[in-house]
Design an enzyme around this catalytic site. Structure first.
Site, PDB file in Angstrom:
ATOM      1  N   THR B 185       0.862  -1.178   0.000  1.00  0.00           N
ATOM      2  CA  THR B 185       0.000   0.000   0.000  1.00  0.00           C
ATOM      3  C   THR B 185       0.899   1.229   0.000  1.00  0.00           C
ATOM      4  OG1 THR B 185      -0.027   0.106   2.394  1.00  0.00           O
ATOM      5  CG2 THR B 185      -1.738  -1.196   1.353  1.00  0.00           C
ATOM      6  N   GLU B 330      -5.879  -3.835  -0.698  1.00  0.00           N
ATOM      7  CA  GLU B 330      -6.233  -4.922   0.230  1.00  0.00           C
ATOM      8  C   GLU B 330      -7.357  -5.801  -0.312  1.00  0.00           C
ATOM      9  OE1 GLU B 330      -5.653  -1.813   0.998  1.00  0.00           O
ATOM     10  OE2 GLU B 330      -4.501  -1.627   2.867  1.00  0.00           O
ATOM     11  N   LYS B 438     -15.905  17.431  10.204  1.00  0.00           N
ATOM     12  CA  LYS B 438     -16.802  17.327  11.358  1.00  0.00           C
ATOM     13  C   LYS B 438     -17.198  18.723  11.819  1.00  0.00           C
ATOM     14  CE  LYS B 438     -15.425  12.713  12.525  1.00  0.00           C
ATOM     15  NZ  LYS B 438     -14.507  11.816  13.206  1.00  0.00           N
ATOM     16  N   TRP B 443     -21.360  15.084  10.353  1.00  0.00           N
ATOM     17  CA  TRP B 443     -20.370  14.786   9.320  1.00  0.00           C
ATOM     18  C   TRP B 443     -20.757  15.428   7.988  1.00  0.00           C
ATOM     19  CZ3 TRP B 443     -18.661   8.901   9.695  1.00  0.00           C
ATOM     20  CH2 TRP B 443     -18.155   8.659  10.979  1.00  0.00           C
TER      21      TRP B 443
END
Lengths: 541, 541
Positions: B185, B330, B438, B443
């Site tokens: 990654t 992944e 936030k 959110w």
């Protein structure tokens, strides 16, 4: 070792996937009772869980065989998932077999329970006296439709089992190589032999058969498998439809042209599948009533080769592509599908038709080869005929209980078909090895001769067989069913072969009959025709 | 146990399949040397076998890691099959990482050899002093193009290895769970972590990613993966193309609009794939020169969300469908693809566009869910945002060498994305969990705000970040790159949000910049932007 999640490929995963991700998509069934039933993948999963609880209570354990004698319908689909999902083995029986064959199969499989559609009540009454392993019979209907009187001992009602059980059921996890499904070959010679599929082979087959160059199953399709769920898992559609989220239409017992047409129109079927004789019936109905097939884009043909004339009629008149597939019970069943590749799109219609007349190209996972009688691989030149061998993760290794053990030939399965393969890998069946006509030491492919005969407008059905000839050993004979009110003479039909096949392939004679004998899976029984005509004297003899 | 053939799913099977059944189909590559190279799957397999023999002589054993630093090209493809096919592990390295990161990765993986394209000669010279495990470096070129002087010890020439070895090689059979491929990654926080794929996970991903509702790969497609083969296996195309017989076009190092366009036209590319920035470059080239994209029907977009304005431009002007996919290193990488289902085809263009703006629907094998901060599953109502978790047979179980062990959360992998899922299972990423703004305890999804800004004709690129606000904790700030010669003011841009998002979601301010920082995989580095603008004072503060 790689470090990815270790998840076995289990059949229960497919219905869980459909429930979570396509929960609202429909499954529509024509019932034995005559009406149309509709519900969703979510409903199907809920009832499959109830049935799994019922099977637990009936004492069905891991690996036990549970039989079905049923048409394509939602209850049959629930059993596909309830039985395999809990680790037992669903044994789908072809109800068109003789009763003695069926009781042989039930006893050989040691089935513990038999689920059946009401259509088969009398058959089950006959069976029940001879099947000692069976602990009970379940009629796939509700309380109102249960038979009032019966001589079946321990007869239960499907909907009672559903009603009596709750829908909480945790599908067990186990080795993906565990047996999931049992299907017997129709066995034209000797006793039927069982093919025992695994969760792994079934799941891989479901992925591969959904690929764009295979059956191309997607969430945009409305799929109607006419091929029965009692015959090689309806070519995998009961698994590939939940995998892809296709809407599923199950035609029940009504496989005549009108009934199929009505369902196609009503549900806007886009993709269907079955043997050629079924589509002949549909074609007749549509032609006779001047109808259209607006929703349908593709019909997948298997079981036997489709006459080119029929392929042309469907495409030109109704805009429907007929797609050849080829496979066997021993192959789950799919081996090849005939779809075109990028460089074919520039070809003329005739050239493309010549490709589409073949049985097709392997789907990834299956490998094929042709060999001579002593096993030497033959060239892929599109001309050389050889015995067709296959291998792959959804191809049989051995029959259930070792019947006819050592079925493989150097780790390949001999199909009993004779075929050519062209340089691009397109395979064409030229004959069953037992149907090849051996004339003066050379092989004549009966299928090609049948295709030529079918192109004649007066011919409805045809079988070509080899009959004894004093000089050539065997010569081809056409056995023909004429279309209603159509006329053609022996000489006209033989003349129609001019220029279409090698001169020495031309049939020596024609016999007209009212009907051809059809076997339990819809195939013409050439063995029987050969027996009937074994004394036919060729005019050339 | 079922009685089907026991065949492990091995990567070598894919190239064997392509050789036997699509042997004549082409692989076309733009080389680092600048010219176009073309050959067939059969040639590729032959040279992969030669390279496997070369690797044997170099002493590469089962499980050994062999690294590549290379663009998309035929030699890289040969290494995919030669290295994994013989049971070693191909470790594809992203050459856009910093040299220190690369040497960390090489040392961590204990790579035994490094294959590299000539573009990376200087990088490799830098590396070679720090990579103790590496026994040799192989330049992926011929003798004529080898560097005259170099400080790399034990430098070999790719074509010399090919020429020195014969093409007889029997691919070994082994456990399908064996490691095949290693990919790190990019690791925005901490050191890069390795994801170790298996033959099983790679093969299953190849099947699933080719499905009609996934990338729909078939023998009728000409596929050009622009997404690099050093980045999560170019989304699996090096495996799905041989599986399906698609013609493969590999663009090498030339990823600018003109070079891609020329290759598309010349090879009649039908399907391509890459991150949005690449397609922005193509779009600019095509617009500026009044060109068409006649052969292309679909472009698959991943890596980050595609601005709806760009999707519309491609479809309306050029007849090209841009298709959203979502995945991660992944996840091999594919998790979801955004394709429509049968019942969507009746919807209006606007309604369909609203679906197509989402990241899509899972492909069978992957399961998803959204959870709150303490792991409770949240409803699929298309509105509720939650942390996105995934699982499936091509999803990571743990990182290579146990880095960051226990990465799973109750057997699900937490993606670090925040998403909604609608009742039909369509998932939409609203943010990276670390990028969520936030504001007053609620959110705000930065991606939706970026999409609105991108719809403005003067905006070329945009990032939306949260910056400190004394009253609301954080408020949204737009960071904008304008198109050349285009003008727009702060107030005009803010006014363009009217009626498109909730009033309290509207950004408080705009900063215009010349360029945005881009990471090694083509993504905008919001972390860096946040650092640069951490002291920005909002006019509302």
């Amino acid at each position: 070792m790689g470090q990815m999640m270790n998840q076995p490929m289990l059949i229960s995963s497919l219905i869980q996937h459909a429930d979570r991700h396509f929960g609202h998509k429909e499954i529509v069934s024509r019932r034995v009772e005559g009406d149309i039933h509709r519900y969703t993948y979510r409903d199907c999963h809920r009832r499959a869980r109830k049935m799994a609880n019922a099977l637990d209570i009936l004492g069905v354990a891991m690996g036990d065989r549970v039989a079905t004698l049923a048409w394509n319908g939602y209850r049959h689909l629930e059993l596909y998932y309830a039985i395999s999902g809990k680790g037992a083995v669903i044994h789908t029986i072809n109800p068109r077999l003789y009763a003695e064959q069926i009781s042989y199969i039930v006893n050989h499989a040691e089935d513990t329970y038999v689920f059946f559609d009401l259509s088969f009540l009398h058959l089950v009454e006959t069976l029940s006296a001879h099947c000692k392993s069976v602990k009970g019979y379940i009629a796939m209907t509700d309380r109102d439709h249960m038979p009032a009187v019966t001589r079946i001992e321990n007869l239960m009602c499907y909907e009672d089992l559903i009603d009596a059980n709750h829908d909480q059921y945790e599908w067990p996890s186990f080795d993906e190589n565990a047996a999931s499904t049992l299907c017997y070959t129709s066995g034209t010679t000797g006793n039927p032999k069982g093919v025992l599929y695994s969760h792994r082979s079934t799941t891989l087959h479901a992925y591969a058969s959904s690929l764009p160059d295979a059956l191309c199953v997607s969430g945009r399709e409305v799929v109607m498998p006419v091929v029965p769920m009692f015959h090689v898992n309806a070519w995998g559609f009961p698994y590939s439809a939940p995998l892809t989220g296709a809407k599923l239409v199950l035609p029940g017992p009504a496989l005549d042209g009108k009934s199929l047409y009505d369902l196609i129109e009503q549900e806007k079927v886009t993709l269907s599948a079955g043997v050629p004789t079924v589509w002949l019936g549909l074609l007749e109905h549509v032609e006779k009533n001047s109808l259209t097939l607006a929703s349908v884009s593709r019909i997948v043909i298997g079981g036997s080769a489709c006459p080119p004339a029929m392929m042309k009629a469907f495409r030109q008149m109704y805009g429907v592509e007929l797609i050849h597939t080829w496979g066997m019970t021993e192959m789950s069943p799919l081996g090849t599908v005939c779809t075109l590749q990028s460089h074919h799109l520039q070809l003329s219609v005739e050239e493309r038709d010549a490709i589409l007349a073949k049985q097709g190209h392997v789907i990834c996972g299956v490998d094929i080869k042709i060999v001579d009688d002593i096993g030497n691989e033959l060239p892929w030149d599109g001309r050389t005929c050889g015995n067709l061998l296959v291998r792959g993760p959804w191809v049989i290794n051995s029959y259930f209980k070792g019947e006819g053990s050592n079925v493989l030939q150097d780790e390949w399965f001999p199909t009993g078909d004779v075929a050519t393969i062209n340089p691009e890998g397109y395979m064409q069946i030229t004959d069953r090895s037992k149907d090849v006509i051996k004339s003066g030491g050379e092989w004549i492919g009966s299928i090609e001769l049948e295709n030529v005969a079918m192109a004649h407008p007066a011919v409805k059905q045809v079988a070509c067989i080899g009959v004894f000839h004093p000089k050539w050993d065997e010569r081809p004979l056409l056995v023909v069913v004429k279309k209603p009110n159509a006329e053609v003479t022996r000489d006209e039909l033989i003349a129609s072969f001019n220029g279409k096949v090698a001169k020495w392939w031309t049939p020596d004679d024609v016999v007209f009959v009212d009907a051809l004998p059809i076997g339990a899976t819809g195939k013409i029984l050439k063995n029987e025709i050969r027996n009937q005509l074994s004394n036919h004297k060729m005019p050339t003899a």
